[in-house]
Design a protein around this motif. Structure first.
Motif, PDB file in Angstrom:
ATOM      1  N   GLY A 170      36.561  15.236 -38.104  1.00  0.00           N
ATOM      2  CA  GLY A 170      37.634  15.159 -39.076  1.00  0.00           C
ATOM      3  C   GLY A 170      38.934  15.654 -38.486  1.00  0.00           C
ATOM      4  O   GLY A 170      38.961  16.433 -37.521  1.00  0.00           O
ATOM      5  N   SER A 171      40.055  15.202 -39.057  1.00  0.00           N
ATOM      6  CA  SER A 171      41.348  15.661 -38.559  1.00  0.00           C
ATOM      7  C   SER A 171      41.546  17.151 -38.830  1.00  0.00           C
ATOM      8  O   SER A 171      42.379  17.796 -38.180  1.00  0.00           O
ATOM      9  CB  SER A 171      42.490  14.847 -39.175  1.00  0.00           C
ATOM     10  N   ASN A 172      40.770  17.715 -39.757  1.00  0.00           N
ATOM     11  CA  ASN A 172      40.822  19.169 -39.972  1.00  0.00           C
ATOM     12  C   ASN A 172      40.457  19.914 -38.694  1.00  0.00           C
ATOM     13  O   ASN A 172      41.152  20.856 -38.284  1.00  0.00           O
ATOM     14  CB  ASN A 172      39.852  19.589 -41.082  1.00  0.00           C
ATOM     15  N   GLU A 173      39.365  19.496 -38.041  1.00  0.00           N
ATOM     16  CA  GLU A 173      38.970  20.177 -36.811  1.00  0.00           C
ATOM     17  C   GLU A 173      39.975  19.903 -35.699  1.00  0.00           C
ATOM     18  O   GLU A 173      40.264  20.784 -34.883  1.00  0.00           O
ATOM     19  CB  GLU A 173      37.572  19.738 -36.373  1.00  0.00           C
TER      20      GLU A 173
ATOM     21  N   VAL B 129      43.386  20.876 -25.540  1.00  0.00           N
ATOM     22  CA  VAL B 129      42.420  20.919 -26.642  1.00  0.00           C
ATOM     23  C   VAL B 129      40.997  20.989 -26.101  1.00  0.00           C
ATOM     24  O   VAL B 129      40.129  21.660 -26.685  1.00  0.00           O
ATOM     25  CB  VAL B 129      42.620  19.699 -27.564  1.00  0.00           C
ATOM     26  N   ARG B 130      40.733  20.335 -24.993  1.00  0.00           N
ATOM     27  CA  ARG B 130      39.384  20.362 -24.408  1.00  0.00           C
ATOM     28  C   ARG B 130      39.001  21.772 -23.981  1.00  0.00           C
ATOM     29  O   ARG B 130      37.795  22.099 -23.922  1.00  0.00           O
ATOM     30  CB  ARG B 130      39.305  19.399 -23.229  1.00  0.00           C
ATOM     31  N   ILE B 131      39.978  22.612 -23.703  1.00  0.00           N
ATOM     32  CA  ILE B 131      39.675  23.992 -23.315  1.00  0.00           C
ATOM     33  C   ILE B 131      39.073  24.769 -24.481  1.00  0.00           C
ATOM     34  O   ILE B 131      38.156  25.585 -24.298  1.00  0.00           O
ATOM     35  CB  ILE B 131      40.952  24.688 -22.802  1.00  0.00           C
ATOM     36  N   VAL B 132      39.561  24.523 -25.706  1.00  0.00           N
ATOM     37  CA  VAL B 132      39.142  25.338 -26.854  1.00  0.00           C
ATOM     38  C   VAL B 132      38.045  24.671 -27.690  1.00  0.00           C
ATOM     39  O   VAL B 132      37.487  25.318 -28.581  1.00  0.00           O
ATOM     40  CB  VAL B 132      40.347  25.664 -27.767  1.00  0.00           C
ATOM     41  N   ARG B 133      37.750  23.397 -27.445  1.00  0.00           N
ATOM     42  CA  ARG B 133      36.719  22.745 -28.259  1.00  0.00           C
ATOM     43  C   ARG B 133      35.358  23.357 -27.969  1.00  0.00           C
ATOM     44  O   ARG B 133      35.084  23.833 -26.867  1.00  0.00           O
ATOM     45  CB  ARG B 133      36.723  21.238 -27.998  1.00  0.00           C
ATOM     46  N   LEU B 134      34.507  23.388 -28.992  1.00  0.00           N
ATOM     47  CA  LEU B 134      33.150  23.876 -28.792  1.00  0.00           C
ATOM     48  C   LEU B 134      32.363  22.870 -27.964  1.00  0.00           C
ATOM     49  O   LEU B 134      32.608  21.659 -28.036  1.00  0.00           O
ATOM     50  CB  LEU B 134      32.461  24.093 -30.138  1.00  0.00           C
ATOM     51  N   PRO B 135      31.378  23.311 -27.194  1.00  0.00           N
ATOM     52  CA  PRO B 135      30.596  22.364 -26.403  1.00  0.00           C
ATOM     53  C   PRO B 135      29.864  21.365 -27.301  1.00  0.00           C
ATOM     54  O   PRO B 135      29.293  21.745 -28.322  1.00  0.00           O
ATOM     55  CB  PRO B 135      29.608  23.263 -25.658  1.00  0.00           C
ATOM     56  N   TYR B 136      29.900  20.115 -26.911  1.00  0.00           N
ATOM     57  CA  TYR B 136      29.145  19.066 -27.616  1.00  0.00           C
ATOM     58  C   TYR B 136      29.454  19.072 -29.116  1.00  0.00           C
ATOM     59  O   TYR B 136      28.566  19.012 -29.957  1.00  0.00           O
ATOM     60  CB  TYR B 136      27.643  19.255 -27.386  1.00  0.00           C
TER      61      TYR B 136
END
Length: 362
Positions: free
Chosen positions: A95-98, A249-256
């Motif tokens: 979702g755009s929220n995440e 953003v890829r730095i802070v995203r949770l894995p998978y």
């Protein structure tokens, strides 16, 4: 029994309640801006087949960067915005929220400030709170557009790391002139997020902020598949920006973070984009008819480029909301005092809304 008061909850979370619109079992649900038209059996079958294929590999983690999905989204946005986009310029999440929360995690934080202009989406201050980002709220003009001089003044005073602009705006439906967005992008020292969750519903001739991306390395345009794509239950949002923003953003995203089945369903939706977006024109027309009808009854209705209409004003809006609910019609009690918001539904649902509102306000 243990209560929240007994737990070591963060101080700024004490007294807070979870975000959410009422979920009530009523005949006419017009409160969460969903697309009222279900996917066809053809689309359902393709989604089911895609999920079945993904299920055969559920013992393995999903593609953590959702490359195939991002490539499909880049192709779709290129066609919609008229600006060529590469896979590296697109990111997807639940979702755009995440997506927006990830942006705040990357570019906000302690000692940093995020700015927006009220009235606007009520989740924005929660993103700021959750990422320990100072929240500054400016104001919109009386017609719910951005007062450019005021906005530039707020940006000059607070030097925000993040500026959040919803266009079309929620809950007002207001689309921002592209020149105003460009002026804010030029003045802002940090990133500017233009939230286009309702972008597909904008009226003919209203440009997307995607058109500014080639010359704006700190601009981010966010979208969702929940609204126009009729995929609210799929939970897929995405952004378009420079590759450097995507890397941040890829730095802070949770894995998978995006499951294999979610990626499969979204990919199937993109394959059927023409069909799923086929109801957009009718929803736009129904929105415009609703605005005209409300104004014809002596009510105010904000100009809308979304799939909802903000209308009023009422001395006791809760009484009107409750009266509609008593008649089986659920809308949203949100926005400035005295205003209510109705999502655009099917012709039958909108007829039920009009009948109920006539009765309540008679």
């Amino acid at each position: 029994m243990t209560s929240l008061d007994d737990l070591p909850l963060r101080d700024e979370l004490r007294g807070e309640t979870p975000y959410g619109a009422p979920q009530l079992d009523v005949p006419v649900q017009l409160n969460t801006n969903e697309n009222p038209y279900r996917p066809s059996e053809t689309v359902v079958a393709d989604m089911a087949a895609a999920v079945a294929e993904a299920a055969r590999g559920l013992n393995r983690y999903p593609d953590r960067d959702a490359v195939a999905l991002r490539a499909g989204l880049a192709e779709y946005l290129t066609a919609d915005g008229g600006v060529p986009l590469a896979t590296e310029q697109v990111w997807a999440a639940n979702g755009s929220n995440e997506v927006v929360l990830q942006l705040l995690l990357a570019f906000g934080g302690p000692g940093r400030t995020a700015v927006s202009f009220a009235p606007t989406y009520s989740m924005y201050p929660e993103y700021a709170r959750d990422s320990h980002t100072e929240w500054v709220l400016g104001r919109r003009a009386d017609d719910f557009t951005i007062d450019r001089e005021h906005a530039l003044g707020v940006i000059a005073e607070h030097r925000p790391s993040v500026v959040l602009l919803a266009s079309p705006n929620n809950p007002t439906g207001t689309a921002l002139p592209i020149d105003d967005i460009a002026a804010i992008v030029a003045a802002a020292p940090g990133v500017v997020i233009v939230d286009e969750a309702y972008g597909e519903f904008r009226r003919s001739g209203v440009p997307s902020a995607l058109s500014l991306l080639p010359d704006s390395p700190r601009l981010v345009v966010t979208r969702t598949m929940s609204k126009a794509f009729a995929l609210a239950g799929g939970r897929v949002g995405y952004l378009a920006a420079s590759p450097a923003v995507v890397d941040a953003v890829r730095i802070v995203r949770l894995p998978y973070h995006l499951s294999s089945t979610t990626q499969a369903v979204a990919g199937a939706a993109l394959r059927h984009a023409d069909e799923l977006l086929g109801a957009v024109a009718e929803l736009r027309a129904e929105r415009d008819r609703t605005v005209a009808w409300l104004r014809g009854r002596g009510l105010q209705a904000a100009d809308s480029d979304a799939n909802f209409v903000l209308f009023g004003t009422f001395a006791d809006r809760h009484a009107v909301w409750q009266g509609l609910l008593d008649r089986g019609v659920l809308i949203r009690e949100t926005g400035p005092d005295g205003w209510l918001r109705v999502s655009i539904g099917t012709p039958a649902e909108m007829a039920a809304f009009r009948t109920a509102l006539e009765e309540v306000t008679a």
